[in-house]
Structures are given as structure tokens and as C-alpha cells.
Scaffold this active site. Sequence first.
Site, short mmCIF file in Angstrom:
data_model
loop_
_atom_site.label_atom_id
_atom_site.label_comp_id
_atom_site.label_asym_id
_atom_site.label_seq_id
_atom_site.Cartn_x
_atom_site.Cartn_y
_atom_site.Cartn_z
CG HIS A 172 87.13 -4.51 79.16
ND1 HIS A 172 87.59 -3.32 78.65
CD2 HIS A 172 86.78 -4.26 80.45
CE1 HIS A 172 87.52 -2.39 79.59
NE2 HIS A 172 87.05 -2.93 80.68
CG HIS A 179 88.39 -2.17 84.14
ND1 HIS A 179 87.34 -1.83 83.31
CD2 HIS A 179 87.83 -2.41 85.36
CE1 HIS A 179 86.19 -1.86 83.97
NE2 HIS A 179 86.47 -2.21 85.21
CB CYS A 196 91.09 -1.73 78.38
SG CYS A 196 90.63 -2.88 77.05
#
Length: 289
Positions: free
Chosen positions: A30, A42, A157
Site C-alpha cells: 500500500h 494516500h 494507490c
Amino acid sequence: MGLLSHRVERSEIKAGDHIYTWRAGYTYSHHGIYVGGSKVVHFTRKKEAGAAGLDSAIAVSSLLSQGTDECPTFPDCGFQLPDSGVVLTCLDCFLRGGALHRFEYGAPPAVFLAKLRGGTCTTAPADGGADAAVRRAMHLLTQNGGFGDYDVFENNCEDFALYCKTGLLPAAGGDGADGEGIGRSGQAASAVGVPLAALLSTPFKLLAAGPLSMAAVTAGVYCAGRYITDIGVRKDVVKVEVEDLAAHLGWRRAKAEEAAAAKKQQQPPPEKMATSRLLPLKRKREICV
């Protein structure tokens, strides 16, 4: 810089760094932009952005979203606007107990190809320094619509963080502009590249002398596929100012809708398709009679 990723300590990162953390036993990572003050901006799915630090993976995110929505450290942790997947969280909620890694820019081709996993570096240089990355990230955080609709392969992301650092997006009309290509992220390229490498390397495996040779051929095809899809190598990317991003994403979305409508018009109506399938059966019956 390790072969798998580049792990760092919290004291080593600074505002504007592209950071990431591995999830589910290195299954995926991530990504986000560290904006200073132990805060990270994010990108995740819009419906999931209300929970602090929630991941952007498809199935895994639902399993990890059982924690509390309130951060005990920062009251603004989890801030996001309606109709946006861009979220601000504290570093602790972003990491969720995982290790901290820093994404590398301007990696030499040899270093890029030596990486065992995608999504850890790019050959593209960062644009505008740390201030530019923070400015892009904060602008997208405070604009409805944010970074558009999340897509695990085309707009995830890592793509968000790559844009904040480089300002690069696929050109309208280029690969990926119709919504059918791969995004900028190395993670997506790796996910597609593994099975694709196994398929494309099959003819070459017939010439290989043994298992090691076959593995080397597959690895070579996999690395080559990752390299040609890297944002620093692709020829279909353009610099897009963050103030113009909404218009750029809207243009791409409209083109995707036009392409889908044109494709639908080319297909024959269901009634006609059903009739064409029944015609041979009808003729057979006539012959039997």
C-alpha cells in the site's frame, strides 16, 4: 536498496517521500505520500475512505477494516471529502504495524531489472522536488473527485503516489486512455506480468535444456515486461498539472464511455444472434423431413 524493497526507519523519511508498506505477507503493498507531521496522504476506494488507514486492495481490505474508525493519536486521521478516495491518515494507521519502505526514483535500468518485485522503484525521475509532491497530494485531498475512481490495475494507490512525485499520466488517446490498458504502477505490471511471462515464454522453453534454463527464460520475459511498462520508459505519458487533473480524468472517462458505446453498437442485437443460431437447426430438420 534491497532486491525486494528498500526498508527505512521513520527518522529517515521526510515530507514528499513516496512510502509504502507490505500487506498480507508480501502479497501486495500500500502506497502513499508522506506530507510531514507523521501524516500520509494516500488513495483508496471511495466507499472505504471513511475508515482511517484503510487499504486499497479488493478482498484484503474488507478483512482488515474491522478496527476502530477513530485514531487515538490524531483527531483528523481519516479525513476525506465526499466522492473522493484520497484520504489523510497518520503514519501509524497507514502502516498498521507493518514495516516502512521508501519508493526509489531515477533507478538505473540494471537496478530496476534486478528487483524481484514490482512496485518498489521506477526509472522515472521525481519532478519538482519534495514540495511539488506534497502540493499535488494536498491539492487532491482537498478537491472533490480526488484522483478519480480506484481501479486495482489502472488507477491504484501506487499510481496516485507516482503521479504526485512525477506529474505524469497516460496521454489522452494513448495506451490506457480508453480504460483498457495497465496503469503506471509496477504492482499492476507484476500482477499481469507473471502469468503473461509464463505464456509468452512457452515457445522459448521448447529450446531450453532443463528446468533452470526454462526458469531463466520466464524470468527474462517477466523483467522485460515490467521494464517496458515502467512510467519512465513508456512513451504514452504526459505531464499534467494537478489543477488540470480533473479535466484530464474527465476526458479519459468520456473516451472510455464512447469506446464502450461504439463496441456495443457493433454487436448484433440478442434477437438476431438467437435467430442465427437457430437457422442451422431448422435447416437440419427440413433435410430430415
